[in-house]
Motif scaffolding. Structure first.
Motif, PDB file in Angstrom:
ATOM      1  N   TYR A  36       0.836  -1.185   0.000  1.00 57.72           N
ATOM      2  CA  TYR A  36       0.000   0.000   0.000  1.00 57.72           C
ATOM      3  C   TYR A  36       0.878   1.244   0.000  1.00 57.72           C
ATOM      4  O   TYR A  36       1.954   1.270   0.609  1.00 57.72           O
ATOM      5  CB  TYR A  36      -0.929   0.009   1.222  1.00 57.72           C
ATOM      6  CG  TYR A  36      -2.085  -0.952   1.096  1.00 57.72           C
ATOM      7  CD1 TYR A  36      -1.928  -2.317   1.341  1.00 57.72           C
ATOM      8  CD2 TYR A  36      -3.343  -0.484   0.706  1.00 57.72           C
ATOM      9  CE1 TYR A  36      -2.983  -3.185   1.196  1.00 57.72           C
ATOM     10  CE2 TYR A  36      -4.414  -1.366   0.574  1.00 57.72           C
ATOM     11  CZ  TYR A  36      -4.226  -2.708   0.823  1.00 57.72           C
ATOM     12  OH  TYR A  36      -5.281  -3.573   0.677  1.00 57.72           O
ATOM     13  N   GLN A  38       0.896   5.391   0.808  1.00 58.21           N
ATOM     14  CA  GLN A  38       0.157   6.398   1.560  1.00 58.21           C
ATOM     15  C   GLN A  38       0.835   7.754   1.436  1.00 58.21           C
ATOM     16  O   GLN A  38       2.022   7.894   1.734  1.00 58.21           O
ATOM     17  CB  GLN A  38       0.059   6.019   3.039  1.00 58.21           C
ATOM     18  CG  GLN A  38      -0.789   6.997   3.860  1.00 58.21           C
ATOM     19  CD  GLN A  38      -0.848   6.609   5.326  1.00 58.21           C
ATOM     20  OE1 GLN A  38       0.086   6.024   5.879  1.00 58.21           O
ATOM     21  NE2 GLN A  38      -1.950   6.955   5.982  1.00 58.21           N
ATOM     22  N   GLY A  43      -5.508   8.149   3.331  1.00 62.17           N
ATOM     23  CA  GLY A  43      -5.437   6.765   3.757  1.00 62.17           C
ATOM     24  C   GLY A  43      -4.576   5.962   2.800  1.00 62.17           C
ATOM     25  O   GLY A  43      -4.334   6.382   1.666  1.00 62.17           O
ATOM     26  N   PRO A  44      -4.081   4.807   3.239  1.00 63.78           N
ATOM     27  CA  PRO A  44      -3.309   3.949   2.332  1.00 63.78           C
ATOM     28  C   PRO A  44      -4.170   3.497   1.152  1.00 63.78           C
ATOM     29  O   PRO A  44      -5.381   3.343   1.285  1.00 63.78           O
ATOM     30  CB  PRO A  44      -2.942   2.748   3.216  1.00 63.78           C
ATOM     31  CG  PRO A  44      -3.085   3.234   4.619  1.00 63.78           C
ATOM     32  CD  PRO A  44      -4.206   4.241   4.582  1.00 63.78           C
ATOM     33  N   LEU A  46      -4.062   0.649  -2.261  1.00 62.41           N
ATOM     34  CA  LEU A  46      -3.360  -0.501  -2.830  1.00 62.41           C
ATOM     35  C   LEU A  46      -2.547  -0.082  -4.043  1.00 62.41           C
ATOM     36  O   LEU A  46      -3.039   0.566  -4.955  1.00 62.41           O
ATOM     37  CB  LEU A  46      -4.370  -1.568  -3.239  1.00 62.41           C
ATOM     38  CG  LEU A  46      -3.760  -2.835  -3.841  1.00 62.41           C
ATOM     39  CD1 LEU A  46      -2.930  -3.581  -2.811  1.00 62.41           C
ATOM     40  CD2 LEU A  46      -4.848  -3.747  -4.404  1.00 62.41           C
ATOM     41  N   PHE A  89       3.658   0.555   2.684  1.00 65.70           N
ATOM     42  CA  PHE A  89       3.409  -0.502   3.651  1.00 65.70           C
ATOM     43  C   PHE A  89       3.358  -1.853   2.939  1.00 65.70           C
ATOM     44  O   PHE A  89       2.628  -2.016   1.960  1.00 65.70           O
ATOM     45  CB  PHE A  89       2.078  -0.281   4.369  1.00 65.70           C
ATOM     46  CG  PHE A  89       2.073   0.900   5.292  1.00 65.70           C
ATOM     47  CD1 PHE A  89       1.513   2.100   4.880  1.00 65.70           C
ATOM     48  CD2 PHE A  89       2.617   0.818   6.560  1.00 65.70           C
ATOM     49  CE1 PHE A  89       1.502   3.205   5.725  1.00 65.70           C
ATOM     50  CE2 PHE A  89       2.614   1.907   7.411  1.00 65.70           C
ATOM     51  CZ  PHE A  89       2.051   3.103   6.989  1.00 65.70           C
ATOM     52  N   PHE A 104      -0.116  -5.364   8.737  1.00 66.66           N
ATOM     53  CA  PHE A 104       0.735  -4.375   8.081  1.00 66.66           C
ATOM     54  C   PHE A 104       2.092  -4.282   8.771  1.00 66.66           C
ATOM     55  O   PHE A 104       2.192  -4.395   9.995  1.00 66.66           O
ATOM     56  CB  PHE A 104       0.072  -2.999   8.113  1.00 66.66           C
ATOM     57  CG  PHE A 104      -1.074  -2.851   7.168  1.00 66.66           C
ATOM     58  CD1 PHE A 104      -2.337  -3.329   7.487  1.00 66.66           C
ATOM     59  CD2 PHE A 104      -0.903  -2.238   5.929  1.00 66.66           C
ATOM     60  CE1 PHE A 104      -3.399  -3.204   6.607  1.00 66.66           C
ATOM     61  CE2 PHE A 104      -1.951  -2.100   5.046  1.00 66.66           C
ATOM     62  CZ  PHE A 104      -3.205  -2.581   5.381  1.00 66.66           C
ATOM     63  N   GLY A 105       3.124  -4.018   7.975  1.00 58.69           N
ATOM     64  CA  GLY A 105       4.413  -3.644   8.516  1.00 58.69           C
ATOM     65  C   GLY A 105       4.374  -2.194   8.965  1.00 58.69           C
ATOM     66  O   GLY A 105       3.362  -1.506   8.817  1.00 58.69           O
TER      67      GLY A 105
END
Lengths: 114, 112
Positions: A36, A38, A43-44, A46, A89, A104-105
């Motif tokens: 993702y 951001q 917001g994040p 895809l 992410f 998520f990382g």
């Protein structure tokens, strides 16, 4: 318990260079790995994703390389542009009853200098 | 136009007050999520909702509860807000397993 790890935390590249963002995971049941993007105040969203049956996924300047044996993947951004400056992410989910749960990382902050 | 809408975008509350964060989606997605994002910590899952009145705790549910009475709406409630709940909260939705998750723009909550 951090199941998805990303490195580096921050990365700076010059315009035109290739940025390489790394990700690793622990849970061998993970089989879907989205990335993702951001931007500040948003917001994040895809960017690109890969499933564990593949070892490479390409979409324009963005490529995911996946190594199932080592539980590692990387996102390569070729010909980086200042507009690519964002937080990226790596995420993972499993093909089981936990498939709805997306982990998520902590993200990699990418800065592309003109 | 596929969209996840969060209200309000910014909110300041005093410690001990109740907080209601609202989220709506226009994609008829069954699955909805609440995440919080803090600097250096990434996105942490608070709650998942699989459909109306079918909710499950995420990784950090303590201090939060949720409500989903309609498929398109998912609310996050903080009863007696604490200063450590100051964060950016994201609502998201998806069609289900291993599919794209659509995020809202977030609500920046400050608890003073």
């Amino acid at each position: 318990q951090q199941q998805v790890r990303q490195s580096p935390q921050s990365l700076t590249v010059w315009e035109g260079e290739t940025a390489i963002l790394n990700c690793s995971y622990e849970d061998s049941t993970f089989n879907y790995f989205p990335w993702y993007q951001q931007f500040p105040g948003e917001g994040p969203a895809l960017l690109i994703s890969i499933r564990s049956v593949s070892d490479k996924k390409e979409d324009g300047r963005f490529t995911i390389f996946f190594n199932k044996r080592e539980k590692k993947l990387s996102l390569h951004i070729t010909d980086s542009q200042p507009g690519d400056s964002a937080t990226y992410f790596c995420a993972a989910s499993a093909g089981s009853t936990n498939a709805y749960k997306v982990i998520f990382g902590k993200g990699t902050h990418l800065h592309v200098l003109p | 136009d596929m969209k996840v809408t969060q209200m309000p975008r910014y909110l300041i509350k005093r410690m001990g007050e109740n907080v209601l964060l609202e989220c709506g989606q226009d994609m008829s997605h069954e699955t909805m999520y609440w995440y919080r994002q803090d600097p250096g910590l990434g996105l942490q899952l608070i709650y998942i909702s699989y459909d109306v009145d079918s909710n499950s705790e995420g990784d950090i549910p303590k201090g939060y509860r949720v409500s989903r009475k309609k498929r398109e709406h998912f609310s996050l409630i903080l009863d007696s807000a604490k200063t450590n709940q100051t964060s950016v909260y994201f609502c998201a939705s998806s069609t289900g397993q291993n599919t794209e998750v659509f995020f809202g723009k977030g609500t920046r909550l400050t608890v003073v």
